[in-house]
Design an enzyme around this catalytic site. Structure first.
Site, short mmCIF file in Angstrom:
data_model
loop_
_atom_site.label_atom_id
_atom_site.label_comp_id
_atom_site.label_asym_id
_atom_site.label_seq_id
_atom_site.Cartn_x
_atom_site.Cartn_y
_atom_site.Cartn_z
N LYS A 37 14.55 -4.41 -7.08
CA LYS A 37 13.78 -3.23 -5.82
C LYS A 37 12.84 -4.31 -5.81
CE LYS A 37 11.71 0.08 -4.85
NZ LYS A 37 10.30 0.19 -4.13
N ASN A 38 11.45 -3.99 -6.56
CA ASN A 38 10.87 -5.18 -5.90
C ASN A 38 10.40 -6.48 -6.07
OD1 ASN A 38 9.53 -2.47 -5.72
ND2 ASN A 38 8.64 -2.26 -7.48
N CYS A 73 0.18 6.82 0.84
CA CYS A 73 1.33 7.49 0.67
C CYS A 73 0.94 9.20 -0.41
CB CYS A 73 2.39 6.31 0.03
SG CYS A 73 2.23 5.01 -1.06
N ARG A 112 -3.70 3.30 -1.45
CA ARG A 112 -2.93 1.28 -1.27
C ARG A 112 -3.82 0.40 -0.36
NH1 ARG A 112 2.83 2.41 -2.95
NH2 ARG A 112 2.82 0.59 -3.50
N PRO A 113 -4.60 0.56 -0.23
CA PRO A 113 -5.58 -0.46 0.36
C PRO A 113 -4.95 -1.83 0.86
CG PRO A 113 -6.71 -0.25 -1.05
CD PRO A 113 -5.95 1.11 -1.43
N ASP A 171 5.52 1.88 -12.77
CA ASP A 171 7.13 2.97 -12.88
C ASP A 171 8.02 3.33 -12.72
OD1 ASP A 171 6.08 1.86 -9.62
OD2 ASP A 171 6.72 0.22 -9.56
N ARG A 228 15.76 4.97 -1.61
CA ARG A 228 15.40 3.88 -1.69
C ARG A 228 14.94 3.44 -3.30
NH1 ARG A 228 9.03 4.65 -0.28
NH2 ARG A 228 9.22 2.81 -0.13
#
Ligand code: EPU
Length: 422
Positions: free
Chosen positions: A22-23, A118, A123-124, A308, A400
């Site tokens: 996915k990533n 999130c 998460r800037p 992850d 997702r």
């Protein structure tokens, strides 16, 4: 909304085919914006995040078609007609910010919504912004959108990242392929998805050296051409399914898996007493029935233990013999699965970024709530060994990042079904 019902206690036996990452796909797809010739990706995972990226690229005027049951994405950006990534799409998926680099490089300007925080952290985007400013971009924040412009295009230079951010490395890598002169990314992220992106960009005519190390050098070129590229194996899906037989017992071969993708993770499995064998088809994990041993885990950028896989590892350590300490160093709020695992009988104390897991012999099924993608699958893994039924609610997070989870686990003997929402 759908939920997943798992009935624990069934040992697993068989093979699971691991999908493309996915990533990796989420950064390879925006690479199409760099060229007006077609880019085709094979081995694409069938996930809702891929549909979101498809919608974003289409909103910019790119043509994107899913072929071969969604495993091939054929894309073309010859008719690009917008440089604005709208909040309505970006808020659904942070990886949307990966269009910023390609748009800036190709068009010299872009307007991209800031994604906001999130469930796993704030998460800037400061590292992305500082990097593009170092390449000559002028970036203002207006109405929640980053307005980025350049005077005569992006320029190469030394871009030193304050942290080895995966997304910032990908964004700068893509942009630098079309920048004037040479760009050097220092303190670059080294994840396999970055090597995969660089491989695809090279196939499109980019000049890149050093991907997979913390210093990447990119020589800008005038234009990129079309290419066809296979998406690298998903190391996180791989690690997730490698944990399934450790928790439920049995033997599973994960097809397409490679040790080099999950070395730090396999080191921890070995320390926990689990046998992992590399075969000519993938990675085979065997658990002969005994409990794994407790191990301590600290998440780090690649090649360290991946954040992850932290939630899934915690699910396994709930059943381990002894006490394990898990330290989360990448995201500030990534233990949301712990209270749900506790509802199933786990013994976990969380203090800030540290979770202490006291292994128990048994857990009991319960209705639980998925709070993010990796948390969702960790609850399914725990459900494989818990007594009775575990109902994991709110599985849109799961969809997702995991394709057909109930089919993949069902095929190796798990008792698992999807209950369709109203
Ligand atoms: N960070 C900043 N400023 C920035 C960028 C990042 O402070 O400008 C911080 C983040 O807030 C975070 C840390 O740096 O605390 C790491 O963020 P990074 O940029 O490396 O992550 P990302 O690119 O946003 C990707 C994956 C994540 C994965 C992380 C870390 C994609 C689409 N997402 O996110 O995947 O956890 O790298 O490996 O590639 C997932 O798949 O479940 C997932 C969350």
């Amino acid at each position: 909304m759908d939920s997943i019902l798992v009935t624990g206690g069934k040992p697993l036996r068989g093979e699971i085919a691991i999908a493309g990452a996915k990533n990796a796909a989420l950064t390879l797809m925006p690479a199409t914006l760099l060229s007006d010739e077609p880019l085709t990706l094979t081995n694409t995972p069938r996930l809702s995040d891929i549909k979101t990226m498809t919608a974003l690229l289409q909103s910019l005027g790119a043509e994107v078609s899913a072929l071969a049951d969604g495993k091939v994405m054929a894309m073309s950006s010859h008719g690009l007609n917008s440089t604005r990534a709208d909040y309505e799409i970006v808020r659904k998926m942070r990886a949307s910010n990966l269009v910023l680099g390609p748009l800036l490089a190709r068009e010299g300007h872009a307007i991209v919504s800031l994604p906001g925080g999130c469930a796993i952290g704030a998460r800037p985007m400061d590292i992305h912004i500082a990097a593009f400013e170092a390449m000559g971009a002028i970036i203002d924040l207006k109405d929640g959108y980053l307005h980025a412009t350049t005077q005569g295009g992006l320029k190469g230079g030394v871009v030193k990242l304050r942290f080895a951010s995966v997304g910032a490395t990908e964004n700068v890598l893509m942009a630098a392929t079309l920048a004037k002169g040479t760009t050097i990314i220092e303190n670059a992220a080294r994840e396999p998805e970055i090597v995969d992106l660089a491989t695809c960009l090279r196939a499109m005519g980019a000049q890149i050296e050093g991907d997979g190390t913390s210093r990447i050098e990119i020589q800008g070129v005038d234009r990129l051409h079309g290419a066809t590229h296979p998406v690298v194996t998903d190391r996180i899906e791989l690690g997730t399914y490698m944990l399934a037989p450790v928790i439920a017992g049995g033997e599973v071969e994960c097809l397409g898996g490679k040790l080099s993708l999950v070395e730090s993770f396999v080191e921890k499995l070995t320390e926990a007493g689990i046998t992992v064998e590399e075969t000519d088809r993938g990675l085979k994990v065997r658990c002969d029935g005994g409990r794994p041993k407790a191990v301590n885990v600290t998440t780090e950028p690649f090649p360290g233990f991946p954040t992850d896989l932290q939630a899934q590892m915690m699910a396994m350590l709930c059943f381990a013999e002894g006490t394990s300490v898990l330290e989360e160093k990448i995201f500030e709020n990534r233990f949301m699965h712990a209270p749900e695992l506790i509802r199933m009988g786990a013994k976990i104390d969380v203090h800030g970024g540290t979770a202490t897991v006291h292994g128990v012999e048994k857990m009991k099924g319960a209705p639980v709530m998925a709070t993010d993608l990796r948390a969702s699958v960790s609850l399914i893994l725990a459900g494989l060994a818990a007594e009775g039924e575990t109902q994991v609610n709110r599985v849109y997070h799961l969809d997702r990042g995991y394709e057909h989870v109930e089919e993949k686990l069902g095929a190796v003997g798990a008792q698992i079904e999807r209950i369709k929402g109203q």
